[in-house]
Design an enzyme around this catalytic site. Structure first.
Site, PDB file in Angstrom:
ATOM      1  CB  SER A 138      -0.768  -0.009   1.093  1.00 16.26           C
ATOM      2  OG  SER A 138      -1.388   1.150   1.590  1.00 16.26           O
ATOM      3  CE1 TYR A 151      -4.446  -2.191   5.323  1.00 17.87           C
ATOM      4  CE2 TYR A 151      -3.613   0.180   4.720  1.00 17.87           C
ATOM      5  CZ  TYR A 151      -3.984  -1.236   4.434  1.00 17.87           C
ATOM      6  OH  TYR A 151      -4.013  -1.501   3.066  1.00 17.87           O
TER       7      TYR A 151
HETATM    8  P1  NDP Z   1     -11.626  -5.988  -0.089  1.00 16.60           P
HETATM    9  O1  NDP Z   1     -12.269  -5.890   1.018  1.00 16.60           O
HETATM   10  O2  NDP Z   1     -12.575  -5.563  -1.392  1.00 16.60           O
HETATM   11  O3  NDP Z   1     -10.950  -7.437  -0.260  1.00 16.60           O
HETATM   12  C1  NDP Z   1     -10.524  -7.952   0.695  1.00 16.60           C
HETATM   13  C2  NDP Z   1     -10.484  -9.495   0.349  1.00 16.60           C
HETATM   14  O4  NDP Z   1      -9.560 -10.100   1.357  1.00 16.60           O
HETATM   15  C3  NDP Z   1     -11.853 -10.062   0.411  1.00 16.60           C
HETATM   16  O5  NDP Z   1     -11.928 -11.015  -0.557  1.00 16.60           O
HETATM   17  C4  NDP Z   1     -11.945 -10.776   1.807  1.00 16.60           C
HETATM   18  O6  NDP Z   1     -12.434 -12.075   1.665  1.00 16.60           O
HETATM   19  C5  NDP Z   1     -10.215 -11.099   1.802  1.00 16.60           C
HETATM   20  N1  NDP Z   1      -9.781 -11.466   3.165  1.00 16.60           N
HETATM   21  C6  NDP Z   1      -9.805 -10.572   4.164  1.00 16.60           C
HETATM   22  N2  NDP Z   1      -9.440 -11.237   5.270  1.00 16.60           N
HETATM   23  C7  NDP Z   1      -9.025 -12.455   5.015  1.00 16.60           C
HETATM   24  C8  NDP Z   1      -8.590 -13.693   5.843  1.00 16.60           C
HETATM   25  N3  NDP Z   1      -8.481 -13.808   7.048  1.00 16.60           N
HETATM   26  N4  NDP Z   1      -8.575 -14.952   4.945  1.00 16.60           N
HETATM   27  C9  NDP Z   1      -8.782 -14.709   3.688  1.00 16.60           C
HETATM   28  N5  NDP Z   1      -9.005 -13.836   2.838  1.00 16.60           N
HETATM   29  C10 NDP Z   1      -9.241 -12.680   3.598  1.00 16.60           C
HETATM   30  O7  NDP Z   1     -10.526  -5.093  -0.263  1.00 16.60           O
HETATM   31  P2  NDP Z   1      -9.464  -4.512  -1.540  1.00 16.60           P
HETATM   32  O8  NDP Z   1      -9.772  -5.424  -2.542  1.00 16.60           O
HETATM   33  O9  NDP Z   1      -9.359  -3.045  -1.883  1.00 16.60           O
HETATM   34  O10 NDP Z   1      -8.114  -4.918  -0.985  1.00 16.60           O
HETATM   35  C11 NDP Z   1      -7.206  -6.059  -1.408  1.00 16.60           C
HETATM   36  C12 NDP Z   1      -5.827  -5.626  -0.735  1.00 16.60           C
HETATM   37  O11 NDP Z   1      -5.394  -4.520  -1.241  1.00 16.60           O
HETATM   38  C13 NDP Z   1      -5.724  -5.689   0.896  1.00 16.60           C
HETATM   39  O12 NDP Z   1      -4.603  -6.192   1.166  1.00 16.60           O
HETATM   40  C14 NDP Z   1      -5.815  -4.296   1.071  1.00 16.60           C
HETATM   41  O13 NDP Z   1      -5.002  -3.959   2.270  1.00 16.60           O
HETATM   42  C15 NDP Z   1      -4.788  -3.662  -0.061  1.00 16.60           C
HETATM   43  N6  NDP Z   1      -4.949  -2.321  -0.553  1.00 16.60           N
HETATM   44  C16 NDP Z   1      -6.303  -1.845  -0.738  1.00 16.60           C
HETATM   45  C17 NDP Z   1      -6.358  -0.320  -0.897  1.00 16.60           C
HETATM   46  C18 NDP Z   1      -7.591   0.187  -1.107  1.00 16.60           C
HETATM   47  O14 NDP Z   1      -7.704   1.375  -0.994  1.00 16.60           O
HETATM   48  N7  NDP Z   1      -8.753  -0.446  -1.411  1.00 16.60           N
HETATM   49  C19 NDP Z   1      -5.007   0.278  -1.143  1.00 16.60           C
HETATM   50  C20 NDP Z   1      -3.800  -0.209  -1.166  1.00 16.60           C
HETATM   51  C21 NDP Z   1      -3.960  -1.610  -0.626  1.00 16.60           C
HETATM   52  P3  NDP Z   1     -13.323 -12.568   2.630  1.00 16.60           P
HETATM   53  O15 NDP Z   1     -13.899 -11.568   3.498  1.00 16.60           O
HETATM   54  O16 NDP Z   1     -14.331 -13.599   1.991  1.00 16.60           O
HETATM   55  O17 NDP Z   1     -12.480 -13.461   3.348  1.00 16.60           O
HETATM   56  C1  8X3 Z   2      -5.078   1.597   1.497  1.00 18.64           C
HETATM   57  C2  8X3 Z   2      -4.753   2.735   1.313  1.00 18.64           C
HETATM   58  O1  8X3 Z   2      -4.426   5.150   1.757  1.00 18.64           O
HETATM   59  O2  8X3 Z   2      -5.975   4.036   2.944  1.00 18.64           O
HETATM   60  O3  8X3 Z   2      -4.017   0.611   1.816  1.00 18.64           O
HETATM   61  O4  8X3 Z   2      -4.086   3.483   3.400  1.00 18.64           O
HETATM   62  S1  8X3 Z   2      -4.767   4.066   2.530  1.00 18.64           S
END
Ligand code: NDP
Ligand code: 8X3
Length: 253
Positions: A138, A151
């Site tokens: 991130s 985080y």
């Molecule tokens: P979402 O919440 O849409 O997706 C997160 C996914 O992670 C879901 O499919 C969820 O599935 C899965 N997940 C969460 N906990 C677990 C667990 N314990 N075991 C298995 N699966 C798990 O978020 P995003 O798609 O936005 O995020 C994806 C990744 O990108 C994350 O790592 C996030 O930190 C990172 N990220 C996101 C950003 C944003 O602004 N959106 C920016 C930068 C990074 P389920 O609940 O079915 O288990």
């Molecule tokens: C998620 C992006 O800016 O909320 O990783 O930390 S931010």
């Protein structure tokens, strides 16, 4: 690339969009996440485009991760792309107000979960002629902001783990990328703000945030570069997002 693609956290957001992107191009997919119903729906949606193996998995559980890897059917075992995407943020209030349990959950998911999956897959990946690991870090890996405490620190682990793996796998066919997005619209903020839809809408209002499909395009591109090219890290933000000043909290006389 002829092998399969394994995506953790494929039930929503980046993971789901990435699954759809590879499916459009016919790659065998291994999709995991905790929500079985969503996995079943996604398997039904994609089954006419590619072979799909879905498996409900909580990445925090090391034994379950081992069992999952053993359960991957023969036809999917040549994993060439691992997208370590499962992750979450819980809360954005100042550290003093944060719940210890939330901190543990973020570390268990973003750090321990990613390590569990990586460790279990490395022997398979290194046996391929070429393979790519894309770890979802991130902008919070690189930059401090208020309320990011655990985080951001958990994502800094992901970025540094990715770099350190590069040292150990240089000279093999395994490439490793730390992908570092900024604000992207997905269920991420619903999870972060405990299902608060108003906060969720406010966050993205007018921001022209990144979309999950943008991230999917980048992941697909990274994995399709010539095998001698390794993107070490890639930070991406919406055009409307940028850094702000350091703050100075002035002493009151
Ligand atoms: P979402 O919440 O849409 O997706 C997160 C996914 O992670 C879901 O499919 C969820 O599935 C899965 N997940 C969460 N906990 C677990 C667990 N314990 N075991 C298995 N699966 C798990 O978020 P995003 O798609 O936005 O995020 C994806 C990744 O990108 C994350 O790592 C996030 O930190 C990172 N990220 C996101 C950003 C944003 O602004 N959106 C920016 C930068 C990074 P389920 O609940 O079915 O288990
Ligand atoms: C998620 C992006 O800016 O909320 O990783 O930390 S931010």
């Amino acid at each position: 690339m002829t092998g399969s693609v394994l995506i953790t956290g494929a039930t929503s957001g980046f993971g789901l969009a990435t699954a759809r992107k590879y499916a459009q191009n016919g790659y065998p997919l291994i999709l995991t996440g905790r929500r079985q119903e969503r996995l079943d729906d996604i398997a039904a949606e994609l089954k006419d485009q590619c072979e799909v193996f879905v498996y409900p998995l909580d990445v925090r559980d090391a034994d379950a991760v081992q069992a999952f890897v053993k359960a991957i059917p023969e036809a999917f075992r040549d994993v060439q792309v691992l997208v370590n995407n499962a992750g979450l943020a819980l809360g954005a209030s100042p550290a003093l107000e944060a719940k210890l349990q939330d901190w543990h959950t973020m570390i268990d998911t973003n750090v321990t979960g990613l390590v569990n999956v990586t460790h279990a897959l490395l022997p398979i990946l290194v046996a391929q002629p070429s393979a790519t690991i894309i770890n979802l870090a991130s902008v919070a890996s690189n930059w401090a902001y208020p309320g990011a405490h655990v985080y951001g620190a958990s994502k800094a682990f992901v970025a540094q783990f990715s770099r350190n793996l590069r040292c150990d796998f240089a000279g093999t066919g395994v490439r490793i990328t730390s992908l570092e997005p900024g604000m992207a619209e997905s269920e991420f903020s619903l999870v972060r703000f405990d299902g608060d839809k108003d906060k969720y809408q406010q966050i993205y209002q007018g921001a022209e945030a990144l979309q999950s499909e943008d991230i999917a395009e980048i992941i697909y591109w990274i994995s399709h570069l010539p095998s001698h090219v390794n993107i070490n890290s890639l930070e991406v933000m919406p055009t409307r997002q940028a850094w702000d000043n350091f703050k100075v909290v002035r002493k009151q006389d």
